[in-house]
Design an enzyme around this catalytic site. Structure first.
Site, short mmCIF file in Angstrom:
data_model
loop_
_atom_site.label_atom_id
_atom_site.label_comp_id
_atom_site.label_asym_id
_atom_site.label_seq_id
_atom_site.Cartn_x
_atom_site.Cartn_y
_atom_site.Cartn_z
N SER A 44 2.91 4.64 5.80
CA SER A 44 3.35 4.78 4.42
C SER A 44 2.19 5.27 3.54
CB SER A 44 3.94 3.46 3.93
OG SER A 44 4.67 3.62 2.74
N ASP A 97 -1.99 -4.89 -11.31
CA ASP A 97 -2.06 -4.01 -12.48
C ASP A 97 -2.73 -2.69 -12.13
OD1 ASP A 97 -0.84 -5.96 -14.04
OD2 ASP A 97 -2.75 -6.86 -14.62
N HIS A 136 11.94 2.06 7.33
CA HIS A 136 10.60 2.44 6.89
C HIS A 136 9.52 1.57 7.54
CE1 HIS A 136 7.50 4.16 4.46
NE2 HIS A 136 7.25 3.03 3.82
#
Length: 268
Positions: free
Chosen positions: A95, A186, A245
């Site tokens: 990925s 974040d 996936h």
């Protein structure tokens, strides 16, 4: 490559049980993953070679940083290889980690003996992780005392239990005896546009390449194959049945065997 500062990546290392002279294998996890997710695979592959699994920046136990560009993340891995005195390696990425691996191979092809990519294509993807970000922020705000409470908070945004279990691997006990996030959530969210972007590099990677995709995944569709082969002309694409996936978790034996056969065929 990039003038950005690298970070010292945390990593897992397993020495080869039988072939200390074989080319090492470097494993790079995907978004919200870590080296820990690959322990069972590493134990299989270490039978034939030294294996190193990294925690990318903002993941696992590695430092946090606002820079999530692929050139920078590839340079992190190269810096780790340098510190381990590894001049060449087989490189495997799943990925997002697959895009890091492609970037590494394009930017420093002399370091990469073979390239194995797990269910990702070198294309720009659409935004698709809003529920994941919302779920992890809910856990951070909710400050759960145990994993049952954490799962209940995650379930407010994520229905799939398997996805919640995967996300829960990013939880760690805090000094206040609560479960907090060990990832740079974040920083990852601010860098998300870079994460869904193209891998770094200009020239194609001409070395041996194996692309494993899940038959039930939409991450590597047939219409993406021209772009894939333009960037990796030697790519052989193999589709694993009954896999999505997270094909390495859903079909672990088939994944392990495909990788091992590919590496053995190209061992120097």
């Amino acid at each position: 490559m990039t003038d950005a500062a690298t970070v010292d990546l945390h990593y897992l290392e397993m020495e080869s049980e039988a072939a200390p002279d074989a080319t090492p294998l470097v494993v790079i996890h995907g978004l919200m993953g870590s080296a820990d997710n690959w322990r069972s695979h590493l134990k299989v592959w270490q039978r034939s070679r030294r294996v190193i699994a990294v925690d990318l920046r903002n993941h696992g136990r590695s430092p946090h940083s606002d820079d999530m560009r692929y050139a920078t993340m590839a340079q992190d891995v190269i810096a780790l290889l340098d510190s381990l005195s590894i001049t060449q390696a087989h490189v495997l990425g799943h990925s997002m980690g697959g895009k890091v691996a492609i970037s590494l191979a394009r930017l420093a092809p002399q370091r990469v003996v073979t390239l194995t990519i797990g269910d990702i294509a070198p294309v720009v993807y659409q935004h698709g992780h809003d529920d994941i970000f919302a779920a992890l922020k809910r856990v951070r705000e909710g400050r759960p005392k145990n994993r049952r409470e954490a799962d209940e908070l995650l379930a407010e945004h994520v229905d799939s239990r398997s996805t919640r279990l995967f996300l829960a691997t990013n939880l760690a006990r805090t000094e206040e005896s609560e479960l907090g996030l060990r990832i740079g959530l974040d920083e990852i969210q601010r860098g998300y546009d870079d994460i869904i972007d193209l891998p770094a590099g200009e020239a194609p990677y001409e070395g041996p390449t194996l692309v494993l995709r899940g038959a039930q995944s939409h991450y590597v569709t047939d219409d993406m194959l021209p772009a894939l082969r333009e960037m990796m002309p030697q790519a052989r694409v193999v589709t694993l049945k009954n896999a999505g996936h997270w094909l390495h978790a859903e079909q672990p034996e088939a994944f392990q065997q495909a990788v091992e056969a590919f590496l053995e065929h190209h061992e120097r």
